[in-house]
Write a protein that holds these residues in place. Structure first.
Motif, PDB file in Angstrom:
ATOM      1  N   THR A 475     -23.337 -18.701  76.693  1.00 45.35           N
ATOM      2  CA  THR A 475     -24.219 -17.543  76.624  1.00 45.35           C
ATOM      3  C   THR A 475     -25.655 -17.999  76.841  1.00 45.35           C
ATOM      4  O   THR A 475     -26.105 -18.950  76.188  1.00 45.35           O
ATOM      5  CB  THR A 475     -24.079 -16.837  75.260  1.00 45.35           C
ATOM      6  OG1 THR A 475     -22.731 -16.392  75.113  1.00 45.35           O
ATOM      7  CG2 THR A 475     -25.016 -15.654  75.140  1.00 45.35           C
ATOM      8  N   THR A 476     -26.383 -17.331  77.723  1.00 44.98           N
ATOM      9  CA  THR A 476     -27.690 -17.829  78.150  1.00 44.98           C
ATOM     10  C   THR A 476     -28.718 -17.878  77.028  1.00 44.98           C
ATOM     11  O   THR A 476     -29.614 -18.712  77.050  1.00 44.98           O
ATOM     12  CB  THR A 476     -28.239 -16.984  79.305  1.00 44.98           C
ATOM     13  OG1 THR A 476     -28.307 -15.601  78.904  1.00 44.98           O
ATOM     14  CG2 THR A 476     -27.367 -17.111  80.541  1.00 44.98           C
ATOM     15  N   TYR A 483     -27.223 -22.669  75.934  1.00 44.69           N
ATOM     16  CA  TYR A 483     -26.471 -22.574  77.185  1.00 44.69           C
ATOM     17  C   TYR A 483     -26.348 -23.903  77.940  1.00 44.69           C
ATOM     18  O   TYR A 483     -25.275 -24.196  78.498  1.00 44.69           O
ATOM     19  CB  TYR A 483     -27.108 -21.509  78.075  1.00 44.69           C
ATOM     20  CG  TYR A 483     -26.458 -21.357  79.426  1.00 44.69           C
ATOM     21  CD1 TYR A 483     -25.145 -20.898  79.550  1.00 44.69           C
ATOM     22  CD2 TYR A 483     -27.155 -21.681  80.591  1.00 44.69           C
ATOM     23  CE1 TYR A 483     -24.546 -20.768  80.781  1.00 44.69           C
ATOM     24  CE2 TYR A 483     -26.558 -21.547  81.836  1.00 44.69           C
ATOM     25  CZ  TYR A 483     -25.255 -21.096  81.924  1.00 44.69           C
ATOM     26  OH  TYR A 483     -24.662 -20.968  83.155  1.00 44.69           O
ATOM     27  N   THR A 500     -20.285 -17.916  82.637  1.00 41.74           N
ATOM     28  CA  THR A 500     -21.607 -17.664  82.077  1.00 41.74           C
ATOM     29  C   THR A 500     -21.743 -16.211  81.647  1.00 41.74           C
ATOM     30  O   THR A 500     -21.396 -15.297  82.400  1.00 41.74           O
ATOM     31  CB  THR A 500     -22.704 -17.978  83.105  1.00 41.74           C
ATOM     32  OG1 THR A 500     -22.632 -19.366  83.430  1.00 41.74           O
ATOM     33  CG2 THR A 500     -24.089 -17.666  82.558  1.00 41.74           C
ATOM     34  N   TYR A 501     -22.269 -16.016  80.431  1.00 38.86           N
ATOM     35  CA  TYR A 501     -22.615 -14.678  79.950  1.00 38.86           C
ATOM     36  C   TYR A 501     -24.120 -14.601  79.776  1.00 38.86           C
ATOM     37  O   TYR A 501     -24.710 -15.343  78.989  1.00 38.86           O
ATOM     38  CB  TYR A 501     -21.920 -14.376  78.622  1.00 38.86           C
ATOM     39  CG  TYR A 501     -22.390 -13.078  77.978  1.00 38.86           C
ATOM     40  CD1 TYR A 501     -22.311 -11.865  78.677  1.00 38.86           C
ATOM     41  CD2 TYR A 501     -22.903 -13.060  76.687  1.00 38.86           C
ATOM     42  CE1 TYR A 501     -22.751 -10.685  78.110  1.00 38.86           C
ATOM     43  CE2 TYR A 501     -23.332 -11.879  76.107  1.00 38.86           C
ATOM     44  CZ  TYR A 501     -23.253 -10.695  76.823  1.00 38.86           C
ATOM     45  OH  TYR A 501     -23.691  -9.519  76.258  1.00 38.86           O
ATOM     46  N   ASP A 502     -24.762 -13.735  80.540  1.00 35.24           N
ATOM     47  CA  ASP A 502     -26.200 -13.542  80.458  1.00 35.24           C
ATOM     48  C   ASP A 502     -26.469 -12.536  79.342  1.00 35.24           C
ATOM     49  O   ASP A 502     -26.397 -11.321  79.542  1.00 35.24           O
ATOM     50  CB  ASP A 502     -26.743 -13.022  81.792  1.00 35.24           C
ATOM     51  CG  ASP A 502     -28.257 -12.945  81.812  1.00 35.24           C
ATOM     52  OD1 ASP A 502     -28.890 -13.301  80.790  1.00 35.24           O
ATOM     53  OD2 ASP A 502     -28.808 -12.531  82.835  1.00 35.24           O
ATOM     54  N   GLY A 503     -26.751 -13.063  78.139  1.00 29.33           N
ATOM     55  CA  GLY A 503     -26.912 -12.169  77.003  1.00 29.33           C
ATOM     56  C   GLY A 503     -27.416 -12.898  75.774  1.00 29.33           C
ATOM     57  O   GLY A 503     -27.779 -14.077  75.819  1.00 29.33           O
ATOM     58  N   SER A 513     -18.670  -7.709  75.842  1.00 32.48           N
ATOM     59  CA  SER A 513     -18.761  -7.789  77.298  1.00 32.48           C
ATOM     60  C   SER A 513     -17.367  -7.642  77.920  1.00 32.48           C
ATOM     61  O   SER A 513     -16.523  -8.527  77.776  1.00 32.48           O
ATOM     62  CB  SER A 513     -19.378  -9.127  77.735  1.00 32.48           C
ATOM     63  OG  SER A 513     -19.230  -9.299  79.133  1.00 32.48           O
ATOM     64  N   ARG A 535     -20.427 -14.927  86.665  1.00 30.56           N
ATOM     65  CA  ARG A 535     -21.522 -14.669  85.731  1.00 30.56           C
ATOM     66  C   ARG A 535     -21.393 -13.233  85.240  1.00 30.56           C
ATOM     67  O   ARG A 535     -21.270 -12.307  86.034  1.00 30.56           O
ATOM     68  CB  ARG A 535     -22.873 -14.887  86.415  1.00 30.56           C
ATOM     69  CG  ARG A 535     -24.055 -14.971  85.463  1.00 30.56           C
ATOM     70  CD  ARG A 535     -25.338 -15.298  86.230  1.00 30.56           C
ATOM     71  NE  ARG A 535     -26.472 -15.480  85.329  1.00 30.56           N
ATOM     72  CZ  ARG A 535     -26.871 -16.640  84.870  1.00 30.56           C
ATOM     73  NH1 ARG A 535     -26.227 -17.737  85.232  1.00 30.56           N
ATOM     74  NH2 ARG A 535     -27.914 -16.732  84.058  1.00 30.56           N
ATOM     75  N   CYS A 536     -21.413 -13.054  83.941  1.00 28.29           N
ATOM     76  CA  CYS A 536     -21.289 -11.732  83.334  1.00 28.29           C
ATOM     77  C   CYS A 536     -22.595 -11.349  82.653  1.00 28.29           C
ATOM     78  O   CYS A 536     -23.380 -12.207  82.239  1.00 28.29           O
ATOM     79  CB  CYS A 536     -20.167 -11.730  82.305  1.00 28.29           C
ATOM     80  SG  CYS A 536     -18.514 -12.039  82.969  1.00 28.29           S
ATOM     81  N   SER A 537     -22.817 -10.051  82.549  1.00 26.65           N
ATOM     82  CA  SER A 537     -24.020  -9.582  81.849  1.00 26.65           C
ATOM     83  C   SER A 537     -23.698  -8.313  81.083  1.00 26.65           C
ATOM     84  O   SER A 537     -22.582  -7.789  81.166  1.00 26.65           O
ATOM     85  CB  SER A 537     -25.147  -9.334  82.854  1.00 26.65           C
ATOM     86  OG  SER A 537     -24.760  -8.382  83.813  1.00 26.65           O
TER      87      SER A 537
END
Length: 537
Positions: A475-476, A483, A500-503, A513, A535-537
């Motif tokens: 997680t970013t 991260y 990757t989770y942008d959160g 998510s 990449r997830c957000s």
């Protein structure tokens, strides 16, 4: 205050925050047989290949003479029975493992195991072990309170969800250090000793804790390493009848899973490592980079707070919010706040309460309320957040989370610092990493300096050559496991794949998510990891 390297999922803290907000809004107020072996990954349909003993990967760290002595542990039977109390609806069992894998005749310890049977009637994939991190977090509590209800329905339909409290933890043979009253005094310690007298008091507090562990835990202190816990997992895998280990490990649980892959690469099934720890980093660097992670989380909280109708830290931005919070915490050093409890809110407890809320953005409303109340002289909610972090219940009883946390960390790697002078030399770097919490986290890194047992582990890269694909989730803006650690672990593992989770918040799976959950579920159900660029957000 003791928050050094406490790496666990945020589920308990988030649940506590939700209960706090609810209360604030509403106002005061028969035995079964052991699982039979089933086809596993790599097996041909209609056949069963079950690795049951230590000889499958050679003697490993136990040595060739000990390997044969381990076979009885792999041959024991799990006797399942209905769990009692809060575990209604689950099956429980216990298993024996050697205290010392190098000398299996030196005695046994007992591990507690629980499971929730797969809900589906077809397509069974075996057992899925879960671990929430810590070290010191109860895997059984996590299974019963989170995994069995929050894991997606299809995963629960096709896997038996299984948890074992690791050695030294919870319902397994535990490590204990202090009485509940002594723990109250220990957690209230000043997190930022400023004078020579305060420093002596801080060190005395750490030494008392360490001596309590030596007195109460005895031989267990030498045998709660992550390597030994990973070997215990392999015994459990064999007893469950699984040829491969399927596993979801969060936070510190990623280090446990990666260590298993290092020891038993041919037995790796589907491993999810969520909120990864970088095993190649020194303790000092881990603590300093974690300080930077909490600063990142505080910045996100401050920006969110500034958008609310009333923010107790102001609306001009993170820098001003940080100054206000530091000033508030400093005032508590001389003027603790009253609470609805007999205890007062000290600087140490308040700092821990703030750190607790950084684990999950779902706790931010509770933190805003806590800081608003504190501005009016009431420290109750901040104290409750701190209690949740330390796992102190309403009756004043502590779990053994903090004892096990120190015992494992201090055995796994050399101490970050060896005395107060080392901490003071490092303070500028920690302040740079986190102007708000850096000093407190630097001092919290001193805990292992006075530990009564020498470390047996050391930082190193884990490659796990020969293992099946391993999914690492990062997680970013993760405060506890930054991260870059996930990127590093995924690159170290010869079969690592990064998602990757942008959160915000600590860990990503089952935290809201859909993108993350779908990618992890697909891997668990089909053995296919997502693309390396996912990449997830």
């Amino acid at each position: 205050m003791d928050t050094s390297r406490l790496l666990r999922t945020s589920g308990t803290l988030a649940a506590t925050a939700a209960l706090l907000l609810s209360a604030l809004t509403a106002g005061p107020a028969a035995p079964t047989a052991s699982a039979s072996a089933r086809p596993q990954d790599g097996d041909e349909p209609g056949t069963t290949t079950v690795a049951t003993g230590p000889e499958e990967t050679g003697a490993g760290p136990a040595g060739p003479a000990a390997a044969g002595l381990l076979r009885p542990y792999y041959a024991q039977k799990l006797r399942w029975h209905s769990c009692t109390g809060k575990g209604a609806g689950f099956e429980c069992a216990s298993m024996k493992v050697p205290l010392d894998y190098a000398s299996p005749r030196a005695g046994d310890i007992t591990l507690a195991v629980a499971r929730k049977r797969a809900t589906g009637s077809s397509g069974h994939l075996g057992s899925l072990l879960v671990n929430p991190g810590g070290p010191g977090g109860s895997a059984i509590d996590y299974l019963q309170s989170h995994a069995a209800t929050k894991y997606p329905a299809e995963v629960r339909a096709r896997y038996d969800l299984v948890a074992a409290d690791p050695r030294g933890v919870g319902r397994s043979t535990p490590v204990t250090c202090l009485s509940d009253g002594e723990m109250d005094r220990y957690t209230q310690a000043d997190p930022n000793p400023r004078t020579a007298a305060q420093t002596r008091g801080y060190v005395a507090n750490l030494k008392k804790f360490s001596q309590g562990c030596a007195t109460r835990a005895g031989r267990m202190l030498r045998h709660v390493s992550t390597v030994e816990a990973a070997r215990d997992m392999d015994v459990l895998r064999g007893l469950l009848g699984d040829g491969k280990l399927h596993y979801v490990g969060a936070s510190y649980g990623t280090f446990l899973g990666a260590t298993y892959a290092e020891l038993f690469p041919s037995r790796v099934g589907r491993l999810v490592l969520d909120g990864a720890l970088d095993p190649s980093l020194s303790a000092e660097r881990i603590n300093r980079e974690q300080a930077a992670g909490f600063q990142t989380a505080f910045t996100s909280f401050a920006r969110d707070c500034a958008r609310q109708v009333e923010c107790p830290l102001g609306t001009t931005g993170p820098d001003e919010a940080g100054k206000r919070l530091r000033a508030f915490l400093a005032r508590l050093a001389g003027h603790p706040l009253t609470t609805h409890d007999s205890r007062r809110l000290t600087e140490g407890l308040a700092t821990t309460g703030v750190i607790a809320a950084m684990y999950d953005e779902g706790a931010w409303p509770a933190l805003r309320r806590a800081l608003s109340d504190a501005a009016d002289g009431d420290g109750t909610v901040l104290l409750a957040l701190s209690d949740a972090y330390y796992e102190r219940d309403e009756h004043g009883a502590y779990s053994n989370l903090m004892a096990a946390n120190s015992a494992v960390n201090c055995l796994d790697a050399p101490a970050a610092f060896h005395g107060p002078e080392d901490v003071r030399r490092a303070l500028p770097a920690f302040r740079k990493a986190s102007p708000v919490l850096g000093e407190a986290l630097a001092w919290a890194s001193l805990g292992c300096a006075y530990w009564p047992v020498r470390p047996t582990g050391h930082p190193h890269r884990i490659t796990a050559h020969g293992a099946a694909p391993i999914l690492v989730v990062g997680t970013t803006r993760d405060p506890a496991t930054p991260y870059p650690w996930a990127r590093s672990l995924a690159s170290q593992l010869s079969s690592g794949r990064l998602l990757t989770y942008d959160g915000d918040g600590h860990t990503a799976y089952t935290r809201g998510s859909e993108c993350v959950d779908e990618a992890v579920d697909s891997y668990l159900l089909t053995r296919t990891p997502p693309p390396a660029t996912r990449r997830c957000s």
